[in-house]
Design an enzyme around this catalytic site. Structure first.
Site, PDB file in Angstrom:
ATOM      1  N   HIS A 233       0.859  -1.193   0.000  1.00 37.03           N
ATOM      2  CA  HIS A 233       0.000   0.000   0.000  1.00 37.03           C
ATOM      3  C   HIS A 233       0.889   1.236   0.000  1.00 37.03           C
ATOM      4  CE1 HIS A 233      -2.712   3.095   1.534  1.00 37.03           C
ATOM      5  NE2 HIS A 233      -3.710   2.304   1.197  1.00 37.03           N
ATOM      6  N   CYS A 271      -3.727   2.521  -4.535  1.00 39.44           N
ATOM      7  CA  CYS A 271      -4.593   3.356  -3.700  1.00 39.44           C
ATOM      8  C   CYS A 271      -4.622   4.759  -4.314  1.00 39.44           C
ATOM      9  CB  CYS A 271      -4.093   3.408  -2.262  1.00 39.44           C
ATOM     10  SG  CYS A 271      -5.111   4.515  -1.259  1.00 39.44           S
ATOM     11  N   HIS A 298      -7.758   0.460  -4.123  1.00 40.62           N
ATOM     12  CA  HIS A 298      -8.516   1.315  -3.195  1.00 40.62           C
ATOM     13  C   HIS A 298      -8.932   2.531  -3.996  1.00 40.62           C
ATOM     14  CE1 HIS A 298      -6.324  -0.004   0.784  1.00 40.62           C
ATOM     15  NE2 HIS A 298      -7.027  -0.976   0.242  1.00 40.62           N
ATOM     16  N   ASP A 349     -12.775   3.215  -1.026  1.00 45.61           N
ATOM     17  CA  ASP A 349     -11.907   3.523   0.102  1.00 45.61           C
ATOM     18  C   ASP A 349     -12.422   4.783   0.771  1.00 45.61           C
ATOM     19  OD1 ASP A 349      -9.755   3.199   1.778  1.00 45.61           O
ATOM     20  OD2 ASP A 349      -8.375   4.295   0.502  1.00 45.61           O
ATOM     21  N   HIS A 350     -12.562   4.737   2.033  1.00 47.56           N
ATOM     22  CA  HIS A 350     -13.053   5.878   2.824  1.00 47.56           C
ATOM     23  C   HIS A 350     -14.377   6.388   2.260  1.00 47.56           C
ATOM     24  CE1 HIS A 350      -8.702   6.853   4.293  1.00 47.56           C
ATOM     25  NE2 HIS A 350      -9.023   5.593   4.399  1.00 47.56           N
ATOM     26  N   TYR A 366     -14.362   5.241   7.620  1.00 46.91           N
ATOM     27  CA  TYR A 366     -15.055   4.013   7.206  1.00 46.91           C
ATOM     28  C   TYR A 366     -16.528   3.963   7.630  1.00 46.91           C
ATOM     29  CZ  TYR A 366     -10.602   2.300   5.630  1.00 46.91           C
ATOM     30  OH  TYR A 366      -9.426   2.155   4.943  1.00 46.91           O
TER      31      TYR A 366
HETATM   32  C1  DNO Z   1      -6.411   3.526   5.380  1.00 50.26           C
HETATM   33  C2  DNO Z   1      -5.877   2.284   4.786  1.00 50.26           C
HETATM   34  C3  DNO Z   1      -4.501   1.943   5.326  1.00 50.26           C
HETATM   35  C4  DNO Z   1      -4.077   0.585   4.831  1.00 50.26           C
HETATM   36  C5  DNO Z   1      -2.723   0.146   5.271  1.00 50.26           C
HETATM   37  C6  DNO Z   1      -2.308  -1.095   4.556  1.00 50.26           C
HETATM   38  O1  DNO Z   1      -7.555   3.760   5.338  1.00 50.26           O
HETATM   39  O2  DNO Z   1      -5.877   2.377   3.421  1.00 50.26           O
HETATM   40  O3  DNO Z   1      -4.562   1.939   6.712  1.00 50.26           O
HETATM   41  O4  DNO Z   1      -4.962  -0.372   5.324  1.00 50.26           O
HETATM   42  O5  DNO Z   1      -1.780   1.132   5.080  1.00 50.26           O
HETATM   43  O6  DNO Z   1      -1.277  -1.688   5.266  1.00 50.26           O
END
Ligand code: DNO
Length: 389
Positions: A233, A271, A298, A349-350, A366
């Site tokens: 990530h 991401c 993500h 994501d988020h 989240y």
């Molecule tokens: C945040 C996530 C990160 C992710 C880690 C992976 O929302 O995208 O915390 O889970 O960095 O190790």
């Protein structure tokens, strides 16, 4: 692409039956209660998987199997930690879970200064304010050298904020900055953070890269034998922070990582929100360049400001061209179909806290409705583009 959803396990206020109503098919989760460096027992993995399957999902990605700080620091006898990591991978593979997301950020995971910044027309979002971060580093932690990392306007704004901040404001800032660590472990107060930072004294980007390469050499061959994909990530934000080096921030970093272990078992978590916070990163271009190594995506968006601040925008708003990015991912999916490989799992994501999310106390970033909105918008883009292909 496989629609998936991050679930934090039984501590998550959002339940599996609620997630079922979002339409997502895959669950992304981890055994968050197990301390970093300890083997994930096969039975515990099996029990969690059974719980997920009973609710009608697959456990498609582990996020995260965290890397112990000693490995990042390259400190001491690391053989037991590498062997524990490989054993956890083997136990996961034995239960049919083959994609593992992790990060290589020293000490902290994602970092924000405000967990509930107001959004125009209602709701809240996560925000990174350069002046607040500067206030934290310089005035709360006492890292004078951080003055070199910020533009003069941010430094002035930092001093002004700190002057008028109450003790409660300062505590809220510390809490926000420490909120990126999702597990029950390794949360720091100011003293703990200073100690953690001291542990990285003398570790520059080159040393961190050496330590990362050592990790890859230790685990990627085992992952390949198990038919697994590890997927790193990116750093969030994608730049050095608190004087700590970060080495997963842009296309050059990713190219180095992919070459350091040139194997499909050494993959990338694309991401878009993390990479998108660096003005130099063209996220669809990065996705196209490393497409065959993307094991997980993500999808989210950010809106950047001139002083280095940014905030999380709605999924189709903000600075990243989400439609262009999804076009790249769908193209890669189509190639994989021809090769008999499964499609790329992604998750919204988020999300903003909207409507009944407010006050529900879900993990920062989240919420249920905000992510459901994000997923629905992304699903619409995917359906539209897929129809045109
Ligand atoms: C945040 C996530 C990160 C992710 C880690 C992976 O929302 O995208 O915390 O889970 O960095 O190790």
């Amino acid at each position: 692409m496989i629609e998936s959803w991050r679930w934090f396990g039984d501590h998550d206020r959002i339940t599996l039956p609620e997630i079922a109503q979002t339409g997502a098919r895959g669950i992304v989760t981890a055994l968050h209660d197990i301390p970093y460096g300890v083997v994930w027992p096969r039975q515990a993995i099996a029990a969690r998987r059974a719980q997920i399957m009973a609710a009608g999902f697959d456990w498609v990605v582990v996020e995260s199997l965290p890397i112990h700080e000693a490995i990042k620091r390259g400190e001491g006898d690391l053989a037991p930690l590498f062997s524990a990591y490989r054993q956890s991978m083997a136990n996961l593979a034995a239960e049919g879970i083959r994609t593992i997301c992790y990060n290589f950020m020293p000490l902290l995971d994602w970092t924000r200064t405000d967990l509930a910044a107001p959004v125009a027309r209602g709701g809240t979002c996560l925000r990174f304010s350069a002046p607040r971060m500067a206030a934290f580093e310089i005035h709360m932690l006492g890292r004078r050298e951080a003055e070199a990392d910020y533009p003069p306007e941010a430094l002035a704004a930092a001093a002004a904020w700190f002057q008028q901040a109450t003790e409660a404001d300062r505590q809220a800032l510390l809490h926000a900055i420490m909120s990126g660590l999702p597990g029950a472990f390794d949360r720091y107060d100011l003293a703990g953070l200073r100690k953690g930072l001291a542990g990285y004294a003398g570790i520059d980007a080159a040393t961190l890269r050496q330590n990362y390469k050592r990790f890859l050499d230790e685990v990627v061959p085992a992952a390949a034998d198990l038919g697994m994909a590890l997927c790193v990530h990116p750093d969030d934000p994608p730049r050095d922070i608190l004087g700590l080096p970060r080495i997963v921030s842009d296309a050059d970093d990713i190219a180095w990582i992919m070459a350091a272990a040139d194997s499909p078992a050494n993959g990338l978590t694309l991401c878009s929100g993390s990479l998108g916070a660096n003005p130099a990163n063209d996220v669809p271009a990065i996705a196209a360049r490393f497409a065959d190594r993307i094991a997980f995506a993500h999808l989210r968006n950010v809106r950047k400001e001139a002083d280095g601040s940014f905030e999380e925008a709605a999924h189709l708003e903000g600075d990243t061209d989400m439609v262009a990015l999804i076009e790249v991912l769908l193209g890669e999916d189509a190639r994989r179909v021809l090769q008999g490989r499964p499609p790329i799992p992604f998750r919204p994501d988020h999300g903003h806290e909207l409507l009944d999310d407010l006050g529900r106390g879900t993990h920062p970033g989240y919420p249920l409705i905000g992510r459901l909105r994000g997923l629905a918008e992304l699903r619409g883009v995917i359906a539209g583009l897929a129809h045109r292909r």
